[in-house]
Design an enzyme around this catalytic site. Structure first.
Site, PDB file in Angstrom:
ATOM      1  N   HIS A  81     -12.236  14.407 -19.882  1.00 26.56           N
ATOM      2  CA  HIS A  81     -11.264  13.330 -19.683  1.00 26.56           C
ATOM      3  C   HIS A  81     -11.885  12.315 -18.733  1.00 26.56           C
ATOM      4  O   HIS A  81     -11.536  12.231 -17.558  1.00 26.56           O
ATOM      5  CB  HIS A  81      -9.954  13.882 -19.143  1.00 26.56           C
TER       6      HIS A  81
ATOM      7  N   ASP B  20      -5.707  12.585 -19.070  1.00 24.08           N
ATOM      8  CA  ASP B  20      -5.040  13.780 -18.558  1.00 24.08           C
ATOM      9  C   ASP B  20      -4.020  13.402 -17.486  1.00 24.08           C
ATOM     10  O   ASP B  20      -2.906  13.948 -17.431  1.00 24.08           O
ATOM     11  CB  ASP B  20      -6.055  14.770 -18.004  1.00 24.08           C
TER      12      ASP B  20
ATOM     13  N   TYR C 231     -14.216  -1.561 -35.988  1.00 23.02           N
ATOM     14  CA  TYR C 231     -12.852  -1.401 -35.483  1.00 23.02           C
ATOM     15  C   TYR C 231     -12.466  -2.631 -34.688  1.00 23.02           C
ATOM     16  O   TYR C 231     -13.304  -3.477 -34.360  1.00 23.02           O
ATOM     17  CB  TYR C 231     -12.710  -0.140 -34.615  1.00 23.02           C
TER      18      TYR C 231
ATOM     19  N   GLU D 259      -3.973  13.878  -5.472  1.00 22.46           N
ATOM     20  CA  GLU D 259      -2.899  13.296  -4.679  1.00 22.46           C
ATOM     21  C   GLU D 259      -3.482  12.313  -3.673  1.00 22.46           C
ATOM     22  O   GLU D 259      -4.543  12.577  -3.093  1.00 22.46           O
ATOM     23  CB  GLU D 259      -2.092  14.383  -3.951  1.00 22.46           C
TER      24      GLU D 259
END
Length: 402
Positions: free
Chosen positions: A108, A113, A304, A383
């Site tokens: 990730h 995530d 794309y 955090e």
């Protein structure tokens, strides 16, 4: 452990952190997010939130809570083909297979995530505090953002026929800003993107007999050099755009001039008008240089494209007010657009409703050069990144549904 917020109370940060760790350890490639989708469904089912699959590996949750507005909030779910280099004890060891079958490491490396964990936590807080809001919240856990396929796949699979149509689509993305801060743009927030593959056709010859060749390598070098003049000479200095040649492949041996060469381009622009100008210029230059080299007309394939991510100014003002009330006046920064791209715009554009999309920080304020997204070292601090992401989501949602 719980934390309290003026938006809503009841956030279990232990659960939030464990959810993030699970997702970080188990990334999956774009449009292959089978286990991730099953995990999300399990979390929604445990809460009793209505949900369904959409777009293959996308999951849509519907939180109905009486009369009131309907809004949507999107989190993307896919990982990247990158070998994680963070050294964290929860670093990804996962592997996956690209569409061509190549086995690659997966991580990730863009924070998806974080996005999933934050939206699941926000949904959990809202569902357990239904007395504090009214209306309908559509949770969009979208696959395939990295390839630009996921939002389109959900829309094509009847997303807005199966889910209530919102009046606004909200979303957020973790970024290498200081944790606890939000950066948001009014108007264009992220660029349109186009990827092209150009195949040049030449005539093979021995390296000692260049007069008998049409050299596609020399032709390609002239084209790529000339393309850099689009931004510097065909656009005004105040008009942002990027033209990048990311790959170039040709030849098998140093003394053989090959009969073909391929290169790929990545183009970023901020408005449909500038996009059209740049794409037209690319086609003109590629064909003109081929003609000058006596080469056949090249093949230009559109691989794309990503839509512009446009933040509706009126809705953005409302969201900014809510974010500042929650996080603090100085923590919410009005920022210029970035040249990165997102496919979140397809979700609202497909039904003509506005979008508001912002970035929230994920790194210590004192870290001067945090790793950028898509780096093997991209690892937001858990955090206050996760908690502030939940607070931002709840504040914006509550602006509409309180």
């Amino acid at each position: 452990m719980t934390t309290q917020s003026p938006a809503l109370t009841g956030l279990d940060t232990d659960w939030l952190n464990e959810t993030y760790l699970h997702l970080h350890r188990n990334p999956e490639l774009s449009m292959q997010e089978h286990a991730t989708a099953a995990f999300i469904e399990g979390q929604l089912n445990a809460l009793g939130i209505e949900n369904f699959r959409c777009g293959g590996t996308g999951v849509v949750g519907i939180m109905r809570n009486g009369e009131g507005p309907t809004i949507a909030f999107r989190a993307d779910t896919d990982g990247l083909p990158i070998k994680e280099g963070t050294g964290a004890d929860y670093a990804s060891q996962a592997t996956g297979r690209l569409p061509d079958g190549t086995e690659v490491p997966v991580m990730h490396g863009c924070g998806h995530d974080t996005h999933v964990a934050v939206l699941l936590a926000a949904a959990r807080v809202l569902w357990e505090n239904r007395q504090g809001w009214a209306g309908t919240l559509v949770l969009l856990f979208q696959p395939g953002e990295e390839t630009g396929a996921g939002a389109r796949a959900m829309v094509a699979d009847g997303l807005w026929d199966r889910a209530p149509r919102p009046e606004v689509v909200l979303g957020q993305h973790v970024f290498p800003y200081a944790a606890g801060t939000v950066h948001i743009s009014s108007g264009t927030a992220m660029a349109l993107a186009d990827a092209l593959k150009v195949t040049l056709h030449g005539r093979q010859s021995h390296g000692s007999q260049p007069q008998d060749s049409v050299d596609p390598i020399v032709l390609g070098a002239h084209i790529i050099t000339r393309l850099q003049g689009i931004v510097s000479r065909e656009l005004a200095p105040t008009t942002p755009a990027v033209v990048t040649a990311g790959t170039f492949h040709a030849g098998l041996k140093e003394n053989i001039i090959p009969d073909r060469a391929e290169f790929t381009l990545n183009i970023r622009t901020l408005t449909p008008e500038v996009r059209a100008t740049v794409l037209d210029a690319v086609t003109r230059i590629v064909n003109a240089e081929a003609h000058a080299s006596r080469a056949p007309q090249p093949d230009i394939e559109h691989i794309y494209d990503f839509p512009r991510c446009y933040n509706d100014p009126e809705h953005t003002r409302s969201v900014v007010a809510a974010l500042r009330a929650e996080l603090g006046e100085g923590q919410v920064v009005l920022a210029p657009p970035v040249m990165g791209s997102e496919d979140v715009g397809w979700l609202g554009d497909s039904i003509g409703v506005p979008t508001v999309y912002w970035f929230f920080g994920g790194f210590p304020a004192e870290e001067k050069n945090p790793p950028v997204n898509h780096s093997p070292y991209f690892l937001p601090v858990m955090e206050p990144t996760l908690t502030s992401g939940v607070r931002a989501a709840l504040a914006a949602i509550s602006k509409y549904l309180a």
